[in-house]
Design a protein around this motif. Sequence first.
Motif, PDB file in Angstrom:
ATOM      1  N   ALA A 223     -45.989 -91.927 -22.029  1.00  0.00           N
ATOM      2  CA  ALA A 223     -46.537 -93.209 -21.579  1.00  0.00           C
ATOM      3  C   ALA A 223     -46.667 -94.183 -22.745  1.00  0.00           C
ATOM      4  CB  ALA A 223     -47.893 -92.979 -20.913  1.00  0.00           C
ATOM      5  N   ARG A 224     -47.120 -93.693 -23.890  1.00  0.00           N
ATOM      6  CA  ARG A 224     -47.247 -94.567 -25.058  1.00  0.00           C
ATOM      7  C   ARG A 224     -45.897 -95.165 -25.421  1.00  0.00           C
ATOM      8  NH1 ARG A 224     -51.498 -92.942 -29.729  1.00  0.00           N
ATOM      9  NH2 ARG A 224     -50.555 -94.880 -30.484  1.00  0.00           N
ATOM     10  N   ARG A 225     -44.854 -94.346 -25.358  1.00  0.00           N
ATOM     11  CA  ARG A 225     -43.523 -94.871 -25.712  1.00  0.00           C
ATOM     12  C   ARG A 225     -43.094 -95.949 -24.728  1.00  0.00           C
ATOM     13  NH1 ARG A 225     -40.848 -97.513 -27.671  1.00  0.00           N
ATOM     14  NH2 ARG A 225     -38.686 -97.330 -28.360  1.00  0.00           N
ATOM     15  N   GLY A 226     -43.356 -95.750 -23.449  1.00  0.00           N
ATOM     16  CA  GLY A 226     -42.987 -96.760 -22.468  1.00  0.00           C
ATOM     17  C   GLY A 226     -43.735 -98.065 -22.670  1.00  0.00           C
ATOM     18  N   VAL A 227     -45.036 -97.975 -22.955  1.00  0.00           N
ATOM     19  CA  VAL A 227     -45.852 -99.182 -23.157  1.00  0.00           C
ATOM     20  C   VAL A 227     -45.478 -99.859 -24.475  1.00  0.00           C
ATOM     21  CG1 VAL A 227     -48.203-100.049 -23.444  1.00  0.00           C
ATOM     22  CG2 VAL A 227     -47.715 -98.275 -21.736  1.00  0.00           C
ATOM     23  N   GLU A 228     -45.242 -99.056 -25.515  1.00  0.00           N
ATOM     24  CA  GLU A 228     -44.829 -99.635 -26.798  1.00  0.00           C
ATOM     25  C   GLU A 228     -43.520-100.404 -26.664  1.00  0.00           C
ATOM     26  OE1 GLU A 228     -46.893 -96.161 -29.594  1.00  0.00           O
ATOM     27  OE2 GLU A 228     -44.726 -96.153 -29.182  1.00  0.00           O
ATOM     28  N   HIS A 229     -42.650 -99.935 -25.797  1.00  0.00           N
ATOM     29  CA  HIS A 229     -41.390-100.650 -25.568  1.00  0.00           C
ATOM     30  C   HIS A 229     -41.667-102.044 -25.008  1.00  0.00           C
ATOM     31  CE1 HIS A 229     -37.127-101.168 -24.745  1.00  0.00           C
ATOM     32  NE2 HIS A 229     -37.424-101.520 -23.511  1.00  0.00           N
ATOM     33  N   LEU A 230     -42.607-102.131 -24.088  1.00  0.00           N
ATOM     34  CA  LEU A 230     -42.969-103.440 -23.536  1.00  0.00           C
ATOM     35  C   LEU A 230     -43.620-104.322 -24.604  1.00  0.00           C
ATOM     36  CD1 LEU A 230     -44.381-102.237 -20.094  1.00  0.00           C
ATOM     37  CD2 LEU A 230     -42.289-103.567 -20.441  1.00  0.00           C
ATOM     38  N   ILE A 231     -44.461-103.729 -25.433  1.00  0.00           N
ATOM     39  CA  ILE A 231     -45.115-104.489 -26.510  1.00  0.00           C
ATOM     40  C   ILE A 231     -44.078-105.012 -27.495  1.00  0.00           C
ATOM     41  CG2 ILE A 231     -46.698-104.302 -28.475  1.00  0.00           C
ATOM     42  CD1 ILE A 231     -48.267-102.209 -26.824  1.00  0.00           C
ATOM     43  N   GLU A 232     -43.090-104.180 -27.819  1.00  0.00           N
ATOM     44  CA  GLU A 232     -42.033-104.582 -28.751  1.00  0.00           C
ATOM     45  C   GLU A 232     -41.268-105.803 -28.258  1.00  0.00           C
ATOM     46  OE1 GLU A 232     -39.768-101.028 -28.984  1.00  0.00           O
ATOM     47  OE2 GLU A 232     -41.264 -99.952 -30.192  1.00  0.00           O
ATOM     48  N   HIS A 233     -41.270-106.011 -26.949  1.00  0.00           N
ATOM     49  CA  HIS A 233     -40.565-107.153 -26.373  1.00  0.00           C
ATOM     50  C   HIS A 233     -41.501-108.305 -26.042  1.00  0.00           C
ATOM     51  CE1 HIS A 233     -36.558-105.379 -26.218  1.00  0.00           C
ATOM     52  NE2 HIS A 233     -37.174-104.241 -26.031  1.00  0.00           N
ATOM     53  N   GLY A 234     -42.663-108.318 -26.709  1.00  0.00           N
ATOM     54  CA  GLY A 234     -43.531-109.479 -26.672  1.00  0.00           C
ATOM     55  C   GLY A 234     -44.592-109.494 -25.593  1.00  0.00           C
ATOM     56  N   HIS A 235     -44.694-108.449 -24.780  1.00  0.00           N
ATOM     57  CA  HIS A 235     -45.702-108.440 -23.715  1.00  0.00           C
ATOM     58  C   HIS A 235     -47.074-108.065 -24.271  1.00  0.00           C
ATOM     59  CE1 HIS A 235     -42.788-109.044 -20.515  1.00  0.00           C
ATOM     60  NE2 HIS A 235     -42.015-108.156 -21.120  1.00  0.00           N
TER      61      HIS A 235
END
Length: 345
Positions: free
Chosen positions: A174-186
């Motif tokens: 889950a952390r990896r999935g959320v970090e992916h969204l954060i990396e794209h500015g969310h």
Amino acid sequence: MTEISNRASGRVTRNDVARYAGVSSAVVSYVLNDSPKRVAPETRARVLEAVRVLRYRPNAAARALNRGSMEMLGLLVPDSRNPFFAELCHMAESVADDQGRALLVINVEGGTEGISRHVQSLASRQVDGLLIASYLSRGGVVAVDHAAIPTVLLNQFGPVDGLPTISVSFEVGARRGVEHLIEHGHEDIAFVGGGDPADGREIGWLRALTAAGLRPGRAVHSGFSPTEGYRAGRELLAGQRRPSAVFVASDYQAIGVIRAVHEAGLRMPEDIALVSFDGTPGAEFSWPPLTTVAQPMRAMVTEAIRQLIVPGALTAGPIEFPMTLVTRGSCGLDHGADQPAPPAG
């Protein structure tokens, strides 16, 4: 005449096969049971031809009695309609068949009582091993102990009283999935999931946001179905503050969330991005295709069945498999790139 009457009545016996092939019944047994005793190729061919002509079907119960094994495994799942568990059942059946085992699948209802009842039922059927992919409470552990069947747990939120457990780290994935969204500015990232306090997916979502210095988004809890995902999506979008992204605890729920987004007249991923969890085959065919944190289903099932059928292979504790982030259109990317989630710790 005997051959015709036996075939008509469906009571062809091993002795009938032996007479037809001109061999002893012991030789028929050697051929059909892959005995280490040598049988001449031409004799083996005659036996197999007799089996074909007479349509002989060995008595599975008798073979099991002779071998001391039913050559059958049991699998308990919460809902085989869920694509994740449907894929698990299919994979387990395939791997079991490769190992010469049949698989009996049971859907579990009724919580601890349901688990206990089905474990007892499978024990009475003398299955050789048991796979449990439903959440196992303390009462379920007691039932497994009493059944005294080799058992491996799948898809658990964590270790269960020292029982062999094959799973993934839900939190790390889950952390990896959320970090992916954060990396794209969310920065405003909501959560849709089951709401179990032990579920690492919600814990991972929260910890990823906290580590990035972001305020936790809204969490909406729902059952693991498209209907429940749709309800959660509508509830999420009806709030005063619409998130820019959402992490959903399963692909199955995500299908419902996507519908809610479309019905609200919003675009995905332009207005709201989405990452889900599981990596089921259908995730590729939603619209837009789902970015998902994929579990290595075949590897986990293969290891679980290996532990059940190889003497001495059962492990006293958990084994965690790494996951892979598969990026597609729902998060704004459609590269199909596979990125392994980092290990726990």
